[in-house]
Design an enzyme around this catalytic site. Structure first.
Site, PDB file in Angstrom:
ATOM      1  N   ARG A   1      -8.114  -0.527   5.281  1.00 38.50           N
ATOM      2  CA  ARG A   1      -7.300   0.636   4.334  1.00 38.50           C
ATOM      3  C   ARG A   1      -6.061   0.150   4.034  1.00 38.50           C
ATOM      4  O   ARG A   1      -5.647   0.456   3.159  1.00 38.50           O
ATOM      5  CB  ARG A   1      -7.210   1.766   5.282  1.00 38.50           C
TER       6      ARG A   1
ATOM      7  N   LYS B   1       0.848  -1.253  -0.015  1.00 39.78           N
ATOM      8  CA  LYS B   1       0.146  -0.032  -0.030  1.00 39.78           C
ATOM      9  C   LYS B   1       0.713   1.300  -0.066  1.00 39.78           C
ATOM     10  O   LYS B   1       0.737   2.230  -0.879  1.00 39.78           O
ATOM     11  CB  LYS B   1      -0.979  -0.083   1.386  1.00 39.78           C
ATOM     12  N   ASN B   2       1.912   1.344   0.809  1.00 41.53           N
ATOM     13  CA  ASN B   2       2.484   2.490   0.874  1.00 41.53           C
ATOM     14  C   ASN B   2       3.617   2.683  -0.321  1.00 41.53           C
ATOM     15  O   ASN B   2       4.073   3.793  -0.111  1.00 41.53           O
ATOM     16  CB  ASN B   2       3.548   2.603   2.317  1.00 41.53           C
TER      17      ASN B   2
ATOM     18  N   CYS C   1      -4.850   8.069   9.812  1.00 43.14           N
ATOM     19  CA  CYS C   1      -4.960   7.485  11.295  1.00 43.14           C
ATOM     20  C   CYS C   1      -4.725   8.540  12.283  1.00 43.14           C
ATOM     21  O   CYS C   1      -3.789   9.288  12.217  1.00 43.14           O
ATOM     22  CB  CYS C   1      -3.876   6.592  11.296  1.00 43.14           C
TER      23      CYS C   1
ATOM     24  N   ASP D   1       5.492   0.715  11.970  1.00 39.07           N
ATOM     25  CA  ASP D   1       4.316   0.038  11.548  1.00 39.07           C
ATOM     26  C   ASP D   1       4.288  -1.393  12.138  1.00 39.07           C
ATOM     27  O   ASP D   1       3.250  -1.867  11.782  1.00 39.07           O
ATOM     28  CB  ASP D   1       4.241   0.235   9.959  1.00 39.07           C
TER      29      ASP D   1
ATOM     30  N   ARG E   1      -3.954  10.322   4.840  1.00 36.43           N
ATOM     31  CA  ARG E   1      -2.842  11.297   4.560  1.00 36.43           C
ATOM     32  C   ARG E   1      -2.122  11.272   3.419  1.00 36.43           C
ATOM     33  O   ARG E   1      -1.501  12.321   2.795  1.00 36.43           O
ATOM     34  CB  ARG E   1      -1.968  10.971   5.814  1.00 36.43           C
TER      35      ARG E   1
ATOM     36  N   ILE F   1       8.637   7.462  16.515  1.00 33.76           N
ATOM     37  CA  ILE F   1       8.474   8.106  15.503  1.00 33.76           C
ATOM     38  C   ILE F   1       7.119   8.960  15.798  1.00 33.76           C
ATOM     39  O   ILE F   1       7.118   9.999  15.496  1.00 33.76           O
ATOM     40  CB  ILE F   1       8.145   7.014  14.272  1.00 33.76           C
TER      41      ILE F   1
ATOM     42  N   ARG G   1       1.247  14.691  12.361  1.00 37.23           N
ATOM     43  CA  ARG G   1       2.328  14.154  11.221  1.00 37.23           C
ATOM     44  C   ARG G   1       2.256  15.384  10.244  1.00 37.23           C
ATOM     45  O   ARG G   1       1.682  15.481   9.219  1.00 37.23           O
ATOM     46  CB  ARG G   1       1.746  13.008  10.548  1.00 37.23           C
TER      47      ARG G   1
END
Length: 431
Positions: free
Chosen positions: A400, A22-23, A117, A308, A93, A330, A122
């Site tokens: 998601r 996904k990322n 999220c 993550d 985002r 993070i 962020r």
């Protein structure tokens, strides 16, 4: 609102195939805005965030064809507006990744401040500062970022990220591909998704070097063209299934993955006693009957342990012998799953950015609430290990980022089903 009902205590066994990342797919889809030519992307996961990103491209005027479920053919030849509106950005985002391509190609962009999220602030100030270094004028008006390039084109420059930013690196890398002159990104993010995006951009004709290191150089060119690219496998999904095998004392063959992309996770899990065999694009995970050992971990930017995977690792540590600590460096608000794990019987104390987990504790099924994408995954893992029934609410978060998670888990022996509008549906029924 959908829920997951899990009857735990069953070891997971069998084979599971990892979906596209996904990322990685999100910035790669955004990159299609940089050219009027057709860009074909394969191995795109069918998850909610990608559906949202596709809708954003179409709202901007791009044509998105899906000849196969996991293939997207995008042609952004007739972009009509240069704005990512709030109704899309508020849910994801990554919509902010439209900013760089629109600004670079059309000299202007308007993007609402992003949502996503609820795991802490962020801010995108790092992106905006870098765009200003490339010559753009940037302002905030009524919740929108408005950026313009003087004379319609950005100018290459040295940019430095005070804090490592994955989406910031991606946004600037895309913008600099069409800038006049050379851009150097210092303190760039090093994630595999950065390398994947750079590979796509180079296929489109860009001149990018150093992706995957702390310093990336981009020689801007006039135009980008067509390309055909396959998205890398999802390393976080891979790590989640490794933990699923371990926490249920199961045995899984995990296929279509890139083990090198989560070397730090594999190393840490091996320290806890999980047996992991690596062979090309396949992992074999065994944990049947072995006691897990508590091990401390600190989340750090890639190539160290990823934030993550923090929530999933916490779930695992509730089943390990001894005391472990997890330090989250993070995001400042990413322990919201801990209270739900405590409801299930976990012994977890939170102090600032440190969680202390005392194991091994017996987990019992309970009604629990998901707060974000990775928290959802940790609660599913806990439910798989718990006695009795676990009912997880707000599972739209997990939709998601995890493709057909119920179907995949059912296929390896989990007793899990999705409940929709008071109707219980099996994995087969919701294909």
């Amino acid at each position: 609102m959908d829920k997951f009902l899990i009857r735990g205590g069953k070891p997971l066994k069998g084979t599971v195939k990892i979906s596209g990342a996904k990322n990685s797919a999100l910035p790669c889809l955004a990159a299609t805005l940089l050219t009027a030519e057709t860009v074909t992307l394969h191995n795109v996961p069918y998850v909610k965030d990608l559906i949202t990103q596709r809708r954003l491209l179409e709202d901007l005027g791009a044509t998105v064809l899906t000849p196969e479920l996991h293939t997207h053919k995008v042609r952004a030849a007739n972009i009509e507006i240069y704005e990512a509106p709030y109704d899309l950005v508020k849910t994801m985002r990554a919509s902010v990744l439209a900013l760089g391509p629109l600004l670079a190609r059309f000299g202007q962009a308007k993007v609402s401040l992003p949502g996503g999220c609820a795991i802490g602030t962020r801010p995108i100030d790092l992106h905006l500062k870098a765009f200003e270094q490339l010559g753009a004028t940037v302002s905030l008006e009524a919740g929108n970022v408005i950026a313009r390039a003087p004379n319609g084109r950005l100018v290459g420059a040295d940019t430095f990220f005070e804090k490592v930013s994955v989406t910031g690196t991606e946004n600037v890398m895309m913008a600099a591909s069409l800038a006049r002159g050379k851009t150097t990104i210092h303190n760039a993010a090093r994630e595999p998704e950065i390398e994947d995006l750079a590979e796509l951009l180079n296929k489109m004709g860009a001149n990018i070097k150093g992706a995957g290191t702390e310093t990336i150089t981009i020689e801007g060119i006039e135009d980008l063209g067509e390309a055909d690219h396959t998205i890398i496998p999802d390393r976080i999904e891979t790590g989640t299934f490794i933990v699923a095998a371990a926490i249920t004392n199961g045995e899984l063959e995990i296929k279509n993955c890139h083990p090198k992309h989560l070397a730090a996770v594999i190393e840490k899990l091996r320290e806890t006693g999980v047996e992991i065999e690596v062979a090309d694009e396949t992992l074999t995970v065994k944990c049947g009957g072995k006691k897990l050992r508590s091990k401390n971990v600190t989340t750090e930017p890639h190539p160290l342990f990823p934030t993550d995977m923090q929530a999933q690792y916490m779930a695992l540590m509730t089943q390990a012998e001894g005391t472990s600590t997890i330090v989250e460096t993070i995001f400042e608000n990413r322990f919201m799953h801990a209270s739900e794990l405590v409801r299930m019987g976990a012994d977890i104390q939170i102090s600032g950015n440190t969680a202390t987990i005392n194991g091994k504790t017996k987990l019992m099924g309970a009604p629990i609430l998901a707060s974000d994408l990775r928290a959802s995954a940790s609660l599913v893992l806990a439910g798989l290990a718990a006695e009795g029934e676990t009912l997880i609410d707000r599972v739209y978060h997990i939709d998601r980022g995890y493709e057909t998670i119920v179907r995949k888990l059912c296929g390896i022996g989990a007793d899990i089903e999705r409940i929709t509008e008071n109707l219980t549906m099996s994995a087969e029924e919701i294909k």
